[in-house]
Design a protein around this motif. Structure first.
Motif, PDB file in Angstrom:
ATOM      1  N   LEU A   1       0.829  -1.208   0.000  1.00  0.00           N
ATOM      2  CA  LEU A   1       0.000   0.000   0.000  1.00  0.00           C
ATOM      3  C   LEU A   1       0.864   1.260   0.000  1.00  0.00           C
ATOM      4  N   THR A   2       1.960   1.223   0.740  1.00  0.00           N
ATOM      5  CA  THR A   2       2.883   2.353   0.760  1.00  0.00           C
ATOM      6  C   THR A   2       3.483   2.570  -0.622  1.00  0.00           C
ATOM      7  N   LEU A   3       3.888   1.486  -1.281  1.00  0.00           N
ATOM      8  CA  LEU A   3       4.454   1.589  -2.623  1.00  0.00           C
ATOM      9  C   LEU A   3       3.431   2.153  -3.604  1.00  0.00           C
ATOM     10  N   LEU A   4       2.204   1.665  -3.548  1.00  0.00           N
ATOM     11  CA  LEU A   4       1.155   2.169  -4.436  1.00  0.00           C
ATOM     12  C   LEU A   4       0.882   3.649  -4.189  1.00  0.00           C
ATOM     13  N   ALA A   5       0.857   4.050  -2.941  1.00  0.00           N
ATOM     14  CA  ALA A   5       0.630   5.460  -2.612  1.00  0.00           C
ATOM     15  C   ALA A   5       1.772   6.322  -3.143  1.00  0.00           C
ATOM     16  N   THR A   6       2.990   5.820  -3.028  1.00  0.00           N
ATOM     17  CA  THR A   6       4.154   6.542  -3.530  1.00  0.00           C
ATOM     18  C   THR A   6       4.073   6.690  -5.048  1.00  0.00           C
ATOM     19  N   LEU A   7       3.714   5.609  -5.735  1.00  0.00           N
ATOM     20  CA  LEU A   7       3.602   5.665  -7.184  1.00  0.00           C
ATOM     21  C   LEU A   7       2.480   6.597  -7.614  1.00  0.00           C
ATOM     22  N   ALA A   8       1.372   6.587  -6.899  1.00  0.00           N
ATOM     23  CA  ALA A   8       0.243   7.449  -7.241  1.00  0.00           C
ATOM     24  C   ALA A   8       0.603   8.917  -7.013  1.00  0.00           C
ATOM     25  N   ALA A   9       1.424   9.197  -5.994  1.00  0.00           N
ATOM     26  CA  ALA A   9       1.798  10.573  -5.670  1.00  0.00           C
ATOM     27  C   ALA A   9       2.953  11.074  -6.539  1.00  0.00           C
ATOM     28  N   ALA A  10       3.682  10.154  -7.181  1.00  0.00           N
ATOM     29  CA  ALA A  10       4.822  10.548  -8.002  1.00  0.00           C
ATOM     30  C   ALA A  10       4.345  11.422  -9.151  1.00  0.00           C
ATOM     31  N   THR A  11       4.973  12.576  -9.286  1.00  0.00           N
ATOM     32  CA  THR A  11       4.526  13.504 -10.322  1.00  0.00           C
ATOM     33  C   THR A  11       5.584  13.792 -11.369  1.00  0.00           C
ATOM     34  N   THR A  12       6.830  13.404 -11.141  1.00  0.00           N
ATOM     35  CA  THR A  12       7.860  13.693 -12.133  1.00  0.00           C
ATOM     36  C   THR A  12       8.377  12.408 -12.759  1.00  0.00           C
ATOM     37  N   CYS A  13       8.967  12.569 -13.934  1.00  0.00           N
ATOM     38  CA  CYS A  13       9.567  11.414 -14.607  1.00  0.00           C
ATOM     39  C   CYS A  13      10.822  10.942 -13.881  1.00  0.00           C
ATOM     40  N   GLY A  14      11.344  11.743 -12.966  1.00  0.00           N
ATOM     41  CA  GLY A  14      12.485  11.336 -12.163  1.00  0.00           C
ATOM     42  C   GLY A  14      12.077  10.395 -11.048  1.00  0.00           C
ATOM     43  N   GLU A  15      10.826  10.495 -10.594  1.00  0.00           N
ATOM     44  CA  GLU A  15      10.321   9.637  -9.521  1.00  0.00           C
ATOM     45  C   GLU A  15       9.852   8.291 -10.070  1.00  0.00           C
ATOM     46  N   VAL A  16       9.120   8.326 -11.158  1.00  0.00           N
ATOM     47  CA  VAL A  16       8.663   7.125 -11.843  1.00  0.00           C
ATOM     48  C   VAL A  16       8.917   7.358 -13.323  1.00  0.00           C
ATOM     49  N   SER A  17       9.684   6.480 -13.921  1.00  0.00           N
ATOM     50  CA  SER A  17      10.116   6.678 -15.301  1.00  0.00           C
ATOM     51  C   SER A  17       8.948   6.905 -16.259  1.00  0.00           C
ATOM     52  N   CYS A  18       9.102   7.888 -17.107  1.00  0.00           N
ATOM     53  CA  CYS A  18       8.116   8.144 -18.154  1.00  0.00           C
ATOM     54  C   CYS A  18       8.476   7.298 -19.364  1.00  0.00           C
TER      55      CYS A  18
END
Length: 154
Positions: free
Chosen positions: A13-30
């Protein structure tokens, strides 16, 4: 077993929340082809450059210049002077990045690039795993440029 399951669910759940909150391509690859928006803030200069190597060198130098300005209290800092006084690992990284970029100095690199404008709608063309920069082009096919992925909002 119950405790392990609870911990795993909590981590998921923490990982999913982090991914959902990620707003830049540096946080989650675009992904290539994804439409994103450039981000720029006052006092946080970012260089948009023609090549990945030039963007890596220019933006690393902008980081060092900003750090030097903050530590010395000076507003105008010569990037060549900052490079000359770099020591240890920083000096090694600067030298390697400069040589790869194909320019003679930090000033030359910064002159070859443009300041990033925030709020531009762009499309991801390529993402470098080596430098964590992204090549983007305007949504209407404008000329492509390289910038750090942290300055691309999803």
């Amino acid at each position: 077993m119950q405790r392990t399951s609870t911990i795993l669910v909590s981590l998921a759940l923490t990982l999913l929340a982090t991914l959902a909150a990620a707003t830049t391509c540096g946080e989650v690859s675009c992904k290539v082809g994804q439409q994103v928006t450039t981000y720029s803030a006052p006092g946080e200069p970012v260089a948009a450059c023609a090549t990945d190597a030039l963007a890596a060198y220019s933006n690393f130098m902008l980081y060092l210049v900003a750090a030097d300005a903050a530590s010395t209290g000076q507003e105008n800092v010569d990037p060549n002077a900052v490079e000359a006084k770099a020591t240890g690992d920083s000096a090694d990284v600067v030298k390697r990045l400069r040589e790869a970029s194909g320019v003679a100095s930090a000033s030359d690199a910064l002159k070859a690039c443009s300041p990033l404008k925030g709020g531009l709608s762009v499309v991801v063309v390529e993402v470098s795993k080596k430098t964590n920069n992204a090549k983007v082009s305007g949504a209407n096919g404008e000329a492509a440029f390289w910038i750090p992925t942290e300055y691309l909002d999803r």
